[in-house]
Design a protein around this motif. Structure first.
Motif, short mmCIF file in Angstrom:
data_model
loop_
_atom_site.label_atom_id
_atom_site.label_comp_id
_atom_site.label_asym_id
_atom_site.label_seq_id
_atom_site.Cartn_x
_atom_site.Cartn_y
_atom_site.Cartn_z
N ILE A 80 0.84 -1.20 0.00
CA ILE A 80 0.00 0.00 0.00
C ILE A 80 0.88 1.26 0.00
CG2 ILE A 80 -1.77 1.30 1.28
CD1 ILE A 80 -2.80 -1.26 -0.14
N ALA A 81 1.98 1.25 0.75
CA ALA A 81 2.91 2.40 0.76
C ALA A 81 3.51 2.62 -0.63
CB ALA A 81 4.01 2.18 1.79
N THR A 82 3.85 1.54 -1.32
CA THR A 82 4.39 1.64 -2.68
C THR A 82 3.35 2.22 -3.64
OG1 THR A 82 5.87 -0.23 -2.30
CG2 THR A 82 5.42 0.34 -4.59
N LEU A 83 2.12 1.74 -3.52
CA LEU A 83 1.05 2.31 -4.35
C LEU A 83 0.90 3.80 -4.09
CD1 LEU A 83 -1.79 -0.39 -4.18
CD2 LEU A 83 -0.38 0.21 -6.16
N LYS A 84 0.97 4.19 -2.84
CA LYS A 84 0.82 5.61 -2.47
C LYS A 84 1.90 6.46 -3.14
CE LYS A 84 -0.25 8.32 1.59
NZ LYS A 84 -0.62 8.25 3.01
N GLU A 85 3.10 5.91 -3.30
CA GLU A 85 4.21 6.62 -3.94
C GLU A 85 4.02 6.73 -5.45
OE1 GLU A 85 7.84 4.63 -2.97
OE2 GLU A 85 7.59 4.98 -0.82
N MET A 86 3.44 5.71 -6.08
CA MET A 86 3.42 5.66 -7.54
C MET A 86 2.08 6.01 -8.18
SD MET A 86 3.61 1.50 -8.11
CE MET A 86 3.70 1.53 -9.86
N VAL A 87 1.00 6.06 -7.39
CA VAL A 87 -0.33 6.21 -7.95
C VAL A 87 -0.91 7.59 -7.64
CG1 VAL A 87 -2.69 5.35 -7.74
CG2 VAL A 87 -0.81 3.74 -7.96
N GLU A 88 -1.48 8.19 -8.65
CA GLU A 88 -2.18 9.47 -8.49
C GLU A 88 -3.61 9.24 -7.99
OE1 GLU A 88 -2.68 13.40 -8.31
OE2 GLU A 88 -0.82 12.52 -9.04
N LYS A 89 -4.27 8.20 -8.56
CA LYS A 89 -5.67 7.98 -8.24
C LYS A 89 -6.04 6.53 -8.49
CE LYS A 89 -10.23 9.48 -9.83
NZ LYS A 89 -10.94 10.28 -10.81
N ILE A 90 -6.85 5.98 -7.59
CA ILE A 90 -7.40 4.64 -7.75
C ILE A 90 -8.91 4.75 -7.56
CG2 ILE A 90 -7.56 2.31 -6.80
CD1 ILE A 90 -4.66 2.55 -5.92
N ARG A 91 -9.63 4.09 -8.45
CA ARG A 91 -11.09 4.03 -8.33
C ARG A 91 -11.50 2.57 -8.41
NH1 ARG A 91 -15.72 3.40 -10.80
NH2 ARG A 91 -14.92 3.07 -12.89
N VAL A 92 -12.30 2.14 -7.45
CA VAL A 92 -12.80 0.77 -7.42
C VAL A 92 -14.25 0.80 -7.92
CG1 VAL A 92 -13.36 -1.21 -5.97
CG2 VAL A 92 -11.29 0.13 -5.51
N SER A 93 -14.56 -0.05 -8.88
CA SER A 93 -15.92 -0.14 -9.41
C SER A 93 -16.86 -0.68 -8.34
CB SER A 93 -15.96 -1.07 -10.62
OG SER A 93 -15.83 -2.42 -10.19
N PRO A 94 -18.15 -0.53 -8.55
CA PRO A 94 -19.07 -1.31 -7.72
C PRO A 94 -18.76 -2.79 -7.91
CG PRO A 94 -20.25 0.34 -9.00
CD PRO A 94 -18.84 0.31 -9.52
N PHE A 95 -19.02 -3.59 -6.89
CA PHE A 95 -18.75 -5.01 -6.99
C PHE A 95 -19.74 -5.64 -7.97
CE2 PHE A 95 -17.49 -4.10 -2.45
CZ PHE A 95 -16.14 -3.99 -2.76
N TYR A 96 -19.21 -6.32 -9.00
CA TYR A 96 -20.04 -6.96 -10.01
C TYR A 96 -20.71 -8.22 -9.47
CZ TYR A 96 -17.17 -4.09 -13.11
OH TYR A 96 -16.51 -3.06 -13.70
N ASP A 97 -19.93 -8.98 -8.71
CA ASP A 97 -20.42 -10.23 -8.15
C ASP A 97 -20.02 -10.27 -6.69
OD1 ASP A 97 -21.38 -11.64 -10.60
OD2 ASP A 97 -19.27 -11.46 -11.17
N THR A 98 -20.93 -10.73 -5.85
CA THR A 98 -20.64 -10.95 -4.43
C THR A 98 -21.23 -12.30 -4.03
OG1 THR A 98 -22.66 -9.87 -3.67
CG2 THR A 98 -20.71 -8.48 -3.90
N LEU A 99 -20.48 -13.01 -3.24
CA LEU A 99 -20.93 -14.29 -2.73
C LEU A 99 -20.47 -14.37 -1.29
CD1 LEU A 99 -22.20 -17.10 -3.28
CD2 LEU A 99 -19.90 -17.87 -3.91
N PHE A 100 -21.39 -14.60 -0.37
CA PHE A 100 -21.05 -14.65 1.05
C PHE A 100 -21.47 -15.98 1.64
CE2 PHE A 100 -21.90 -13.61 5.59
CZ PHE A 100 -20.60 -13.26 5.93
N ASP A 101 -20.54 -16.60 2.38
CA ASP A 101 -20.83 -17.82 3.12
C ASP A 101 -20.82 -17.45 4.59
OD1 ASP A 101 -20.50 -20.25 4.65
OD2 ASP A 101 -19.99 -21.26 2.77
#
Length: 134
Positions: free
Chosen positions: A52-73
């Motif tokens: 996560i620290a490496t991503l913070k150094e190299m990434v300007e922006k991250i966007r996560v889509s809505p979850f397409y599929d979810t399965l819960f046990d």
């Protein structure tokens, strides 16, 4: 947790850790015994924090889509998610990666995660974004 609680917990984690890149929030969500396997590479909590620290150094922006599929046990306390991540690096390059993640939950913490990633474009530059670390 039930499915609704688990989904909200993981949504909050993604917002704080993956999108917000907030290293201080890692202990809120992840067990001390946490480990993950991403594309066949096993990492522990300390190595995940470095990721996560490496991503913070190299990434300007991250966007996560809505979850397409979810399965819960509920009995096993596992949640499987499929989603995409849009990444814009500080060098201006952008790409999209699809992920399938299986989380094992224990006592309102993430104990384990197994995930596979597949870059949808700019494959050479983004093939290791899910596991990059210094």
């Amino acid at each position: 947790m039930n499915k609704t609680e688990a989904l909200q917990f993981l949504t909050d984690m993604y917002n704080d850790i993956v999108v917000g890149l907030n290293l201080e929030k890692i202990p809120v969500y992840f067990s001390e015994e946490y480990y993950q396997v991403t594309d066949g590479v096993k990492t522990n909590k300390e190595e995940f924090t470095k990721h996560i620290a490496t991503l913070k150094e190299m990434v300007e922006k991250i966007r996560v889509s809505p979850f397409y599929d979810t399965l819960f046990d509920e009995e096993l306390q596992t949640m499987t998610l499929r989603y995409t991540v849009d990444v814009t690096k500080k060098n201006g390059n952008s790409g999209q990666v699809e992920l399938i993640a299986i989380f094992e939950l224990e006592g309102h913490k993430i104990l384990r995660c197994n995930e596979i990633s597949c870059p949808l474009n700019n494959a050479d530059e983004f093939k290791e974004i899910a596991s990059v670390s210094n």
